[in-house]
Motif scaffolding. Structure first.
Motif, PDB file in Angstrom:
ATOM      1  N   LEU A  10      -0.815   5.263  -5.046  1.00 23.60           N
ATOM      2  CA  LEU A  10      -0.748   4.849  -3.639  1.00 23.60           C
ATOM      3  C   LEU A  10       0.656   5.029  -3.084  1.00 23.60           C
ATOM      4  O   LEU A  10       0.833   5.428  -1.916  1.00 23.60           O
ATOM      5  N   ALA A  11       1.661   4.738  -3.906  1.00 24.29           N
ATOM      6  CA  ALA A  11       3.043   4.933  -3.455  1.00 24.29           C
ATOM      7  C   ALA A  11       3.334   6.411  -3.220  1.00 24.29           C
ATOM      8  O   ALA A  11       3.981   6.787  -2.222  1.00 24.29           O
ATOM      9  N   LEU A  12       2.841   7.271  -4.112  1.00 22.40           N
ATOM     10  CA  LEU A  12       3.050   8.713  -3.950  1.00 22.40           C
ATOM     11  C   LEU A  12       2.288   9.243  -2.740  1.00 22.40           C
ATOM     12  O   LEU A  12       2.761  10.151  -2.040  1.00 22.40           O
ATOM     13  N   ALA A  13       1.103   8.684  -2.490  1.00 22.82           N
ATOM     14  CA  ALA A  13       0.274   9.173  -1.393  1.00 22.82           C
ATOM     15  C   ALA A  13       0.891   8.898  -0.029  1.00 22.82           C
ATOM     16  O   ALA A  13       0.599   9.594   0.950  1.00 22.82           O
ATOM     17  N   GLU A  14       1.749   7.873   0.062  1.00 20.96           N
ATOM     18  CA  GLU A  14       2.403   7.556   1.342  1.00 20.96           C
ATOM     19  C   GLU A  14       3.256   8.718   1.828  1.00 20.96           C
ATOM     20  O   GLU A  14       3.444   8.900   3.036  1.00 20.96           O
ATOM     21  N   ASN A  15       3.810   9.490   0.881  1.00 25.78           N
ATOM     22  CA  ASN A  15       4.688  10.609   1.243  1.00 25.78           C
ATOM     23  C   ASN A  15       3.993  11.960   1.164  1.00 25.78           C
ATOM     24  O   ASN A  15       4.651  12.996   1.229  1.00 25.78           O
ATOM     25  N   ALA A  16       2.675  11.938   0.978  1.00 24.83           N
ATOM     26  CA  ALA A  16       1.923  13.188   0.838  1.00 24.83           C
ATOM     27  C   ALA A  16       0.905  13.295   1.966  1.00 24.83           C
ATOM     28  O   ALA A  16       0.090  12.388   2.174  1.00 24.83           O
ATOM     29  N   GLU A  17       0.976  14.385   2.694  1.00 25.11           N
ATOM     30  CA  GLU A  17       0.069  14.573   3.820  1.00 25.11           C
ATOM     31  C   GLU A  17      -1.316  14.983   3.325  1.00 25.11           C
ATOM     32  O   GLU A  17      -1.464  15.698   2.347  1.00 25.11           O
ATOM     33  N   GLY A  18      -2.356  14.465   4.003  1.00 21.46           N
ATOM     34  CA  GLY A  18      -3.734  14.838   3.668  1.00 21.46           C
ATOM     35  C   GLY A  18      -4.201  14.331   2.327  1.00 21.46           C
ATOM     36  O   GLY A  18      -4.878  15.062   1.594  1.00 21.46           O
ATOM     37  N   SER A  19      -3.819  13.109   1.969  1.00 24.46           N
ATOM     38  CA  SER A  19      -4.163  12.579   0.639  1.00 24.46           C
ATOM     39  C   SER A  19      -5.211  11.466   0.720  1.00 24.46           C
ATOM     40  O   SER A  19      -5.123  10.472   0.005  1.00 24.46           O
ATOM     41  N   ALA A  20      -6.205  11.635   1.592  1.00 24.52           N
ATOM     42  CA  ALA A  20      -7.239  10.602   1.735  1.00 24.52           C
ATOM     43  C   ALA A  20      -8.012  10.410   0.433  1.00 24.52           C
ATOM     44  O   ALA A  20      -8.340   9.284   0.044  1.00 24.52           O
ATOM     45  N   THR A  21      -8.306  11.518  -0.255  1.00 22.78           N
ATOM     46  CA  THR A  21      -9.039  11.420  -1.524  1.00 22.78           C
ATOM     47  C   THR A  21      -8.266  10.588  -2.536  1.00 22.78           C
ATOM     48  O   THR A  21      -8.838   9.725  -3.221  1.00 22.78           O
ATOM     49  N   GLU A  22      -6.967  10.827  -2.628  1.00 18.57           N
ATOM     50  CA  GLU A  22      -6.138  10.092  -3.586  1.00 18.57           C
ATOM     51  C   GLU A  22      -6.105   8.600  -3.246  1.00 18.57           C
ATOM     52  O   GLU A  22      -6.138   7.745  -4.139  1.00 18.57           O
ATOM     53  N   VAL A  23      -6.053   8.293  -1.960  1.00 15.32           N
ATOM     54  CA  VAL A  23      -6.048   6.884  -1.537  1.00 15.32           C
ATOM     55  C   VAL A  23      -7.354   6.202  -1.923  1.00 15.32           C
ATOM     56  O   VAL A  23      -7.365   5.062  -2.419  1.00 15.32           O
ATOM     57  N   VAL A  24      -8.482   6.895  -1.737  1.00 19.99           N
ATOM     58  CA  VAL A  24      -9.785   6.310  -2.085  1.00 19.99           C
ATOM     59  C   VAL A  24      -9.877   6.057  -3.587  1.00 19.99           C
ATOM     60  O   VAL A  24     -10.277   4.966  -4.032  1.00 19.99           O
ATOM     61  N   LEU A  25      -9.507   7.051  -4.397  1.00 19.63           N
ATOM     62  CA  LEU A  25      -9.587   6.904  -5.848  1.00 19.63           C
ATOM     63  C   LEU A  25      -8.688   5.785  -6.345  1.00 19.63           C
ATOM     64  O   LEU A  25      -9.101   4.938  -7.151  1.00 19.63           O
ATOM     65  N   ALA A  26      -7.440   5.779  -5.865  1.00 25.74           N
ATOM     66  CA  ALA A  26      -6.485   4.764  -6.321  1.00 25.74           C
ATOM     67  C   ALA A  26      -6.905   3.381  -5.859  1.00 25.74           C
ATOM     68  O   ALA A  26      -6.780   2.390  -6.607  1.00 25.74           O
ATOM     69  N   SER A  27      -7.390   3.269  -4.631  1.00 23.32           N
ATOM     70  CA  SER A  27      -7.813   1.957  -4.122  1.00 23.32           C
ATOM     71  C   SER A  27      -8.986   1.409  -4.917  1.00 23.32           C
ATOM     72  O   SER A  27      -9.048   0.210  -5.222  1.00 23.32           O
TER      73      SER A  27
END
Length: 965
Positions: free
Chosen positions: A526-543
């Motif tokens: 989630l911390a890495l995804a804050e600085n990565a554009e278009g990372s909705a998939t990563e946010v869903v998986l991590a959440s």
């Protein structure tokens, strides 16, 4: 091979047999006539049905005459009746002299017939009187096979007798080959006239359905068919019983290709067609079904009237089926047969005309068909773009299995097309991803390795991530974890790739039961995804991973809220895998740690439907259904869980998806006591697990231990538990506490049976682990702690069995599981509590009540081994298991009606089934009921057919479920 046909069971016709019997005898008043004409294509089982029904009518007291018509026109008047009379006379004994005299008198009348001036009417009247003498007041049934070849005299006799002109109680059962009744066939007029009679019925005999096809094929082969073989038999046979038996014998005997018998039968039928109808069948056989009428017209270039007449003839001869969407072959075998009858140039010409017609058609192109026909026309360069377009269209509609097939075809075409420039790396990547999505995990990994070899050099971060995803899906968890770690360390890893690797690693760790590690990786993602554009998939998986971890280890309500938000986010983003992952983790959390079972089952089933819509039914859908099965198992809805298993098996899953489903099915098999089925599933899981984590290994070993205990192999059960404790790296105190309970139970069972010595070291280690579980769960979330406390209560009670079982500890365990709505461990605890009370010779009435309650639950579940143990203890203690009335005089009769599951069984079949449920063999049942072992086998076969089961264990489970004390 005739014996093979004779011994094959009659499948899927029980209702029809009953209908015909009732129409011919049951519903016919004294002095009336009745008839049933069975129509159907060749091989559909008409002759077999005539024999089966005739035998049953004889058993009912009817006089049955059986004859067959010959394909020789009117050359032999009344041939089927003469044949029937001769057969009947040959079977008569010396004690039936009067009947024999009547039969021979009628035969002599035929021999003396000279065709005098009194004409045919007088002959029919004399035949009627002769049959009346033979019947001697009994109902007379005339069975005629191959009625399409009936001679004129027999047609007249049928009309005469069935019109009631012969003063005879007569029933006629006849079989007619439907494809022979073409044009002005004289029997068509006879049947038209007879249909007007109220007591005449014409029944069309349909092919078998999918289940009937598999049942018949399995009976011929001698074992249940593998899914691929069953699918092939179904597709090639079209449900025709004769074709099914021929194909099944080829499978059984290891013969490849098509038998000459089938080939000649179908060629004869095609050759009998008119010229244009012959061309229509060849064209449809070469096409992709359904073949639309407009397309057939373009390919054959016939005038419309001639095409319609030709198609009608092919349908009438039962070779084609016509519907609104086009024409199909009734049997796919016809295509196999005809493919060898055309020259290569003729075949490629047909496919070229199809491709040209589809290309010229206005509107949307039929890309998949176009690729197919250009390829078979020998034009790979023209087929390749169509195959790529078909794959892309399938992916757009989430049809990943179809996309995988089209990408694979594109790869082959790219190699054959010669001069066409194509990006093979792109094709490999697309094919691998489609294979992964549709559950072909081994194929996905193989394609990925080919892609990596083409690229050369060091694997990229993205390639590591993709390989890890495929390995995890294939159940190779340890290797997948290593690949994710390599991706995170790769120099070319972008912020988004790094976020993706961390999020997917968190998900993997969650499946391995390492919740603390999963939570840490999820926070990193989630911390890495804050600085990565278009990372909705990563946010869903991590959440999802973080929510599950928090709910298990810290705050259930907060974790559940995070996971519901993750599902909403996934639905808004619209990525199929994200939606599937969010549903999966939410259902797992509800049915597992939070123990909100009913809602969890609903979420799992709703999620399975949703992901099936998204094209992920075989993979994520199977895993969601496995979660639903486990939830239904825990709340005691085993029959419903079995239905969900059947639905999930239709996906034919592989890899980790298959592991989840097999473990879920195995829980049911162990509960039911189906030792053979459970053992097969456990062996399959062990083979698939290659590198799997504790998430799967510990449940596998727990089930293996439970199965070994029902088999009385307590040393094997001990070894399975010890292996699980040694190999575990899991934070999941729930699955570990279940394993520990099985270990202590194995030692207690060894002590009680005195077959294996108790291992004090194992007991000490297990108690230490149980204490650790208690301390560890003290810091877990409340729902997790609650479930663990239930298993710890079982552990404490099992320990007490080693030196005098404590009934109070078992009472505590029963109360714990009642509170959680888990009926099976509650019933087990009551059995042990009653056992402890009876051993102390105290509170016998309470023990009896406990045994009756446990027995009621075990019967309701269909838990055969548990039911047997309860019954055995009750028998030793002379405790009645039936509820008693207020005076204690006799069992109270149940006011409930017999459950519909057993309604189809006769009284004798129920009696046999009750003894099957007691575990008796056919020989033992025969000795108990004073009838032969062979007769018992017949009864058991009928029971299996009526209950739609395949094993004695399944039948016993239904019996126990529907018993009432």
């Amino acid at each position: 091979m005739a014996s093979d046909v004779d011994t094959a069971p009659l499948v899927g016709r029980a209702e029809l047999v009953q209908t015909v019997r009732s129409a011919l005898l049951g519903d016919v008043a004294q002095g009336q006539t009745a008839a049933v004409f069975l129509t159907g294509e060749s091989g559909v089982g008409k002759t077999r049905l005539l024999g089966e029904i005739g035998a049953r009518l004889r058993d009912q007291g009817a006089l049955v005459l059986t004859g067959s018509c010959l394909d020789i026109g009117d050359a032999s008047p009344l041939h089927p009746l003469l044949q029937a009379l001769r057969r009947f006379d040959a079977d008569l004994s010396a004690a039936q002299a009067r009947t024999s005299s009547a039969v021979r008198g009628l035969l002599q009348m035929f021999a003396d017939e000279t065709g005098g001036p009194d004409g045919a009417g007088a002959l029919l009247e004399r035949v009627s009187r002769g049959l009346h003498l033979i019947a001697e007041g009994r109902p007379l049934v005339l069975i005629l096979d191959d009625l399409q070849w009936v001679d004129r005299s027999t047609r007249q006799l049928l009309l005469y007798l069935l019109a009631g002109l012969g003063d005879l109680q007569l029933s006629v059962l006849a079989a007619v080959r439907a494809e022979s009744l073409q044009g002005a066939h004289p029997l068509r007029r006879v049947l038209t006239e007879l249909r007007r009679l109220r007591t005449v019925r014409v029944l069309d005999l349909s092919p078998l359905d999918r289940a009937g096809t598999e049942q018949l094929a399995a009976a011929v082969v001698g074992r249940t068919l593998a899914p691929d073989a069953a699918e092939q038999v179904w597709q090639r046979s079209g449900g025709n019983p004769f074709v099914i038996e021929e194909l099944a014998r080829d499978l059984r005997d290891g013969r490849d290709g098509l038998s000459e018998t089938l080939r000649e039968i179908f060629l004869d039928r095609v050759d009998a067609l008119p010229q244009h109808a012959h061309a229509v069948v060849h064209a449809v056989a070469a096409g992709v079904e359904p073949v639309q009428h407009w397309l057939l017209a373009e390919v054959l270039r016939l005038p419309e009237d001639e095409l319609i007449d030709a198609a009608r003839a092919a349908v009438a001869h039962r070779l084609l089926v016509g519907a609104d969407d086009g024409y199909r072959l009734r049997h796919r075998l016809v295509a196999e047969v005809l493919s060898h009858e055309l020259l290569p140039a003729e075949r490629s010409g047909l496919h070229r005309r199809y491709a040209e017609a589809l290309t010229a058609a206005p509107g949307e192109l039929h890309q998949a068909r176009l690729a197919h026909h250009w390829r078979l026309a020998g034009e790979p360069a023209r087929a390749l773009p169509a195959a790529v377009a078909a794959a892309q269209e399938a992916e757009r509609l989430q049809g990943y299995a179809e996309a995988h097939r089209h990408w694979t075809a594109a790869l082959h075409l790219a190699g054959d097309s010669g001069s066409v420039e194509v990006d093979r790396i792109e094709l490999l990547g697309n094919a691998a991803e489609a294979a992964h999505h549709c559950g072909e995990h081994a194929r996905a990994l193989a394609l990925l390795e080919e892609l990596a070899a083409l690229r050369g050099g060091e694997p990229s971060c993205a390639l590591h991530i993709r390989r890890a995803r495929y390995l995890a899906a294939a159940g190779r968890s340890a290797l997948a974890e290593e690949e994710y770690e390599r991706a995170l360390e790769a120099a070319d890893c972008s912020p988004r790739d790094r976020a993706a690797a961390a999020a997917r690693l968190a998900e993997l760790l969650l499946h391995l039961g390492r919740y603390a590690d999963a939570g840490a990786r999820a926070r990193e993602a989630l911390a890495l995804a804050e600085n990565a554009e278009g990372s909705a998939t990563e946010v869903v998986l991590a959440s999802s991973a973080l929510g599950f971890s928090d709910a298990f280890l810290e705050d259930p309500d907060a974790g559940l809220a995070v996971m519901r938000d993750a599902l909403d986010t996934a639905e808004r983003a619209g990525q199929p895998e994200d939606v599937a992952c969010a549903y999966l983790h939410l259902a797992e959390l509800l049915t597992g740690p939070l123990n909100i079972l009913e809602e969890g089952v609903v979420v799992a089933r709703r999620g399975a439907e949703r992901v099936a819509e998204l094209g992920l039914g075989r993979t994520w859908g199977t895993r969601l259904l496995a979660i639903a099965i486990n939830g239904l198992f825990r709340v005691g809805q085993w029959a419903e869980a079995e239905k969900v298993v059947a639905v999930a098996l239709r996906h034919r899953p592989s890899g980790a998806d298959a592991v989840e489903l097999l473990l879920a099915r195995c829980r049911l098999s162990v509960g039911y006591g189906d030792i053979e089925a459970a053992g097969r599933d456990l062996d399959a899981v062990a083979t698939l697990l290659a590198g799997g984590g504790a998430r799967h290994v510990i449940p596998l070993l727990t089930l293996r231990s439970g199965l070994a205990m029902w088999e009385g192999r307590h040393d094997v059960a001990r070894l399975a538990v010890q292996r699980g404790l040694t190999e575990s790296r899991s934070d999941d105190v729930m699955i570990l506490s279940a394993l520990v309970w099985h270990g202590l139970r194995a030692e207690a069972e060894a002590h009680a049976s005195r077959t294996v010595a108790v291992d004090p070291t194992a007991v000490r280690r297990l108690r230490d682990v149980a204490d650790r579980m208690a301390r560890k769960s003290a810091g877990a979330a409340r729902p997790v702690r609650s479930v663990v406390e239930g298993f710890l209560a079982l552990c404490a009670a099992e320990v007490s069995r080693l030196d005098g079982s404590d009934p109070e500890l078992w009472a505590t365990s029963a109360a714990e599981w009642d509170r959680r709505n888990h009926p099976y461990p509650a019933a087990y605890s009551r059995l042990r509590q009653a056992e402890a009370l009876l051993a102390r010779r105290s509170r016998v009435a309470t023990a009896g009540k406990l045994l009756r309650e446990a027995y009621r639950v075990a019967q309701g579940l269909g838990a055969v081994p548990l039911t047997s143990e309860i019954r055995e203890l009750a028998g030793r203690a002379r405790v009645p298991l039936a509820e008693r009335d207020a005076d204690g005089a006799r069992p109270v009769a149940s006011a409930e009606p017999v459950d519909d599951e057993l309604a189809a069984l006769t009284a004798r079949e129920r009696e046999v089934l009750a003894l099957v449920a007691e575990g008796l063999t056919n020989k033992e049942i025969g000795q108990r009921l004073f009838i032969s072992e062979r007769t018992i086998g017949v009864h058991v076969s009928h029971i299996f057919d009526k209950l739609q089961v395949r094993t004695r264990v399944q039948a016993s489970a239904i019996m126990l479920r529907n018993s009432r004390g």
